[in-house]
Design an enzyme around this catalytic site. Structure first.
Site, mmCIF file in Angstrom:
data_model
loop_
_atom_site.group_PDB
_atom_site.id
_atom_site.type_symbol
_atom_site.label_atom_id
_atom_site.label_comp_id
_atom_site.label_asym_id
_atom_site.label_seq_id
_atom_site.Cartn_x
_atom_site.Cartn_y
_atom_site.Cartn_z
ATOM 1 N N ASP A 414 0.875 -1.165 0.000
ATOM 2 C CA ASP A 414 0.000 0.000 0.000
ATOM 3 C C ASP A 414 0.917 1.221 0.000
ATOM 4 O O ASP A 414 1.986 1.194 0.611
ATOM 5 C CB ASP A 414 -0.886 -0.012 1.249
ATOM 6 N N ASP A 612 -1.606 -0.783 6.390
ATOM 7 C CA ASP A 612 -1.678 -0.172 7.713
ATOM 8 C C ASP A 612 -2.487 -0.974 8.715
ATOM 9 O O ASP A 612 -2.581 -0.598 9.878
ATOM 10 C CB ASP A 612 -2.215 1.259 7.627
ATOM 11 N N ASP A 616 -6.690 -1.612 5.311
ATOM 12 C CA ASP A 616 -6.202 -2.682 4.441
ATOM 13 C C ASP A 616 -6.463 -4.081 4.997
ATOM 14 O O ASP A 616 -5.883 -5.051 4.515
ATOM 15 C CB ASP A 616 -4.698 -2.512 4.210
#
Length: 725
Positions: A414, A612, A616
């Site tokens: 991410d 995180d 996510d």
């Protein structure tokens, strides 16, 4: 009691057979859904339903000869370092006494006259060794026999007693005696246990060091006066005074003061972190500069440090898939070895060999085949590997991770908060309206969204001394933007699709301006009201300087890297160029990240996802290996298999390297443990292994397994040079 997890300390285990037997008994008890017993950690972890009774569980284990003591949720893990230090001291004392009696018996046996007085002297010297100092083996063997079971102590007890009792018969029958063999078996096994206890203590040091980090006292403000109290008496809401150089007693929020805090014990990050009023601080971190007044928010088992210790201990108590085979083998090994020893003696006698050599071959089989090394092979490696990880800011949540990490083909990142700092700043404002009014309306709506971009706009307004107002209403549109009512206007801030959906008409120049900002690696949004786009705002997220190093390390390991982001394609590609990632998935909505992970998996790639841990969570769960980037406030993240306690992306390849090194050590340990028993038993059965040599070899096989695991303590973190052990 309710469903959940129970932790127990276990006493009386000496080998893998003990752990397997306790596990089987616990698994059969009412309310126990799963049980895992850790030989090296002297502990048991149970997943239970509401019907489980801790007292009944302890009684069931006590009946088979072991002691099970429940540990309360607020209680720290057993001090294994102290436990094994005491065990080591005891075993060394026994060894020196045993050696002082056995060595003269050996000298008489090898160099003394072949007369009866010499053999009687050997008998007298060895008797206290076998019967008194060897009682630690005989008592356990007898307890096991009462429950129709057997373990490593059974083999040692049978071997030493068989040699001792045979020698008494041989003394009066005029045959050769083996008193020195009986004494040396006890002596060498005791020496091995002393070394093993020392090595186990070293393997347990990581958790012990974490526990020792906590403050012992706190200076609290009571009725306007400072009073020092034990840390156990601190309650949430207490106001604590922390002077420069002191440890912060427990988790809290700074009520007054400014300082730099050394959080390396929590995150593995060596650089101090600046803190001010309103910031969170964590117990056991060190105040480096100013005087702080901290309001306690979490104490005892609820602190970040306690969460880390609990997670490390749970990983150490869990079992890797490879350990299950070793457990099955250990469970049947002892009775098979006893039969092999009896069969060896019988075959030697049937072939016409004298009773002495036949008896020695059987005893050698008994002693050499002890499966202790099998039981230590996996848990010691996991204890050391997970402990070293905690020191570096890497928390492994379960033992399976060590096996999974070595199979990873692709790592998906991410963007925000992993490859970038996650701290957005307002960089550009383009509008035909008065800039102050434009920022006031846009910032008021964005501030109410709670999104990092919204915070950036709000901070930008504050820097420009523009006062924001509370919006009448705010609605977030996932991955698209935000709308809200301010001063009677419906303000829309977001992507072009959102402004179009909301009926705003935009000038082409705004979209051109957006494209220019995106080419610079910035994130840009349209903003407007009254049916018209009024301007463009640009925010930027700074790429972490360590990101390129992390990606290069993964590329060097032949692992595919990719970036998944909800940001626009141009911005994502710019950041990808900066960090060295060529595979980009941009404009992905939060809920669709799991589908991208699945796409990589369908290509046949074992996939890790780094995120995180909150937005996510679906992607972390879908991935073969989920790495959640956490902080002191959320170390117990449910999503993900590994928690990285600071945002340094170099921890990603470090975690994979450490897990791979740990699993490699497990395989080495199991190979040598299996290979040792497989190769040594035939040698003993053929009479090529003296029982004394067998005793020494068996004792040090366990020590060698633990010492091999201890090599993981030398694993180097991202700030210490290259990875690897």
């Amino acid at each position: 009691m309710g469903a959940g997890t129970l932790q127990f300390d276990v006493d009386g285990m000496t080998c893998a057979t003990c752990a397997v037997r306790i596990e089987r008994v616990l698994s059969r008890q009412e309310g126990v859904e799963a049980a895992s017993v850790n030989l090296a950690g002297a502990s048991a972890q149970l997943r239970v339903s509401g019907s489980a009774d801790p007292e009944a569980l302890a009684d069931a284990v006590n009946k088979i000869g072991y002691q099970l003591t429940e540990r309360s949720p607020d209680e720290n893990p057993r001090d294994l370092v102290g436990h094994y230090h005491g065990e080591e001291t005891t075993q060394w004392r026994r060894f020196w006494v045993s050696a002082a009696l056995t060595l003269p018996a050996m000298v008489l046996s090898m160099f003394g006259p072949m007369e009866q007085w010499s053999e009687i002297a050997q008998w007298l010297l060895v008797t206290p060794v076998v019967l008194w100092l060897g009682w630690q083996f005989h008592s356990v063997a007898a307890r096991q026999a009462r429950h129709l079971s057997a373990n490593m102590d059974t083999l040692i007890s049978l071997g030493s007693l068989a040699a001792y009792l045979y020698s008494i018969w041989a003394l009066f029958a005029g045959e050769a005696v083996f008193f020195e063999t009986a004494g040396m078996i006890v002596t060498l096994i005791t020496l091995g246990r002393a070394f093993e206890a020392r090595a186990k203590g070293r393997a347990s040091e990581a958790v012990h060091r974490l526990l020792e980090l906590g403050a012992k006292e706190a200076r609290v403000i009571v009725e306007g006066r400072e009073t020092t109290i034990p840390i156990e008496e601190v309650l949430p809401g207490d106001r604590m005074v922390v002077l420069p150089g002191e440890k912060i007693p427990t988790d809290g929020v700074i009520d007054d003061g400014v300082s730099s805090i050394d959080e390396s014990m929590l995150t593995g990050e060596s650089m101090p972190v600046d803190k001010a009023t309103g910031d969170d601080v964590f117990g056991a971190t060190v105040n480096q500069q100013g005087r702080l007044v901290v309001e306690a928010t979490a104490v005892g088992a609820d602190t970040a440090l306690a969460g880390i210790v609990q997670m490390v201990e749970q990983a150490q108590a869990s079992k890797a898939p490879t350990q299950r085979l070793a457990d099955r083998v250990s469970g049947i090994f002892v009775p098979v070895v006893i039969l092999l020893a009896i069969g060896t003696t019988a075959v030697w006698l049937a072939l016409g060999n004298p009773i002495g050599p036949s008896f020695q071959a059987g005893v050698a089989v008994l002693i050499i085949a002890c499966p202790c090394a099998l039981g230590l092979a996996t848990p010691t490696a996991i204890m050391v590997g997970s402990g070293r990880g905690a020191e570096l800011g890497i928390l492994f949540k379960k033992a399976e991770v060590f096996e999974q990490a070595g199979e990873i083909d692709a790592v998906l990142f991410d963007k925000t908060g992993t490859l970038t700092t996650g701290v957005m700043t307002l960089t550009d404002v383009f509008t035909d309206q008065p800039e102050e009014e434009f920022i006031r309306l846009v910032g008021s709506v964005e501030a109410g969204s709670g999104h990092p971009i919204g915070k950036a706009v709000a901070l930008g307004a504050d820097e420009r001394e523009i006062e924001l107002v509370a919006p009448d209403s705010v609605e977030s549109h996932s991955g698209m933007g935000v709308t809200g009512r301010v001063d009677g206007k419906t303000v829309v801030v977001g992507k072009a699709k959102l402004t179009a959906d909301q009926g705003l008409i935009g000038d082409s120049r705004w979209e051109s301006q957006m494209a220019d900002l995106e080419r610079q690696g910035k994130t840009a949004f349209l903003a407007g009201w009254d049916g018209e786009v009024m301007g463009v705002i640009g925010v930027a997220d700074t790429v972490r300087p360590e990101s390129r190093v992390a990606i290069d390390a993964l590329d060097g390991a032949q692992i595919i890297t990719a970036m998944i982001t909800g940001d626009n394609t141009r911005t994502a590609e710019q950041i990808g160029d900066d960090v060295g990632i060529s595979e980009i998935r941009a404009e992905v909505l939060p809920g669709d990240k799991a589908a991208v992970v699945m796409d990589y998996q369908q290509r046949g790639l074992s996939t890790a996802f780094v995120g995180d841990g909150i937005n996510d969570a679906p992607a972390l769960t879908q991935a073969d290996l989920g790495m959640a980037v956490g902080s002191g406030t959320d170390v117990a993240l449910e999503a993900g298999d590994i928690v990285l306690l600071n945002g340094d992306p170099r921890l990603v390849p470090a975690a994979i390297d450490l897990a791979t090194a740990t699993f490699k050590t497990i395989k080495q340990n199991l190979f040598w443990a299996f290979g040792y028993n497989t190769a040594a038993i035939p040698l003993a059965a053929l009479g090529l292994l003296n029982p004394m040599i067998a005793a020494g070899a068996m004792a040090f096989s366990s020590v060698s397994v633990v010492l091999n695991a201890l090599r993981l303590r030398r694993f180097r973190g991202p700030d210490q040079g290259s990875h690897g052990s």
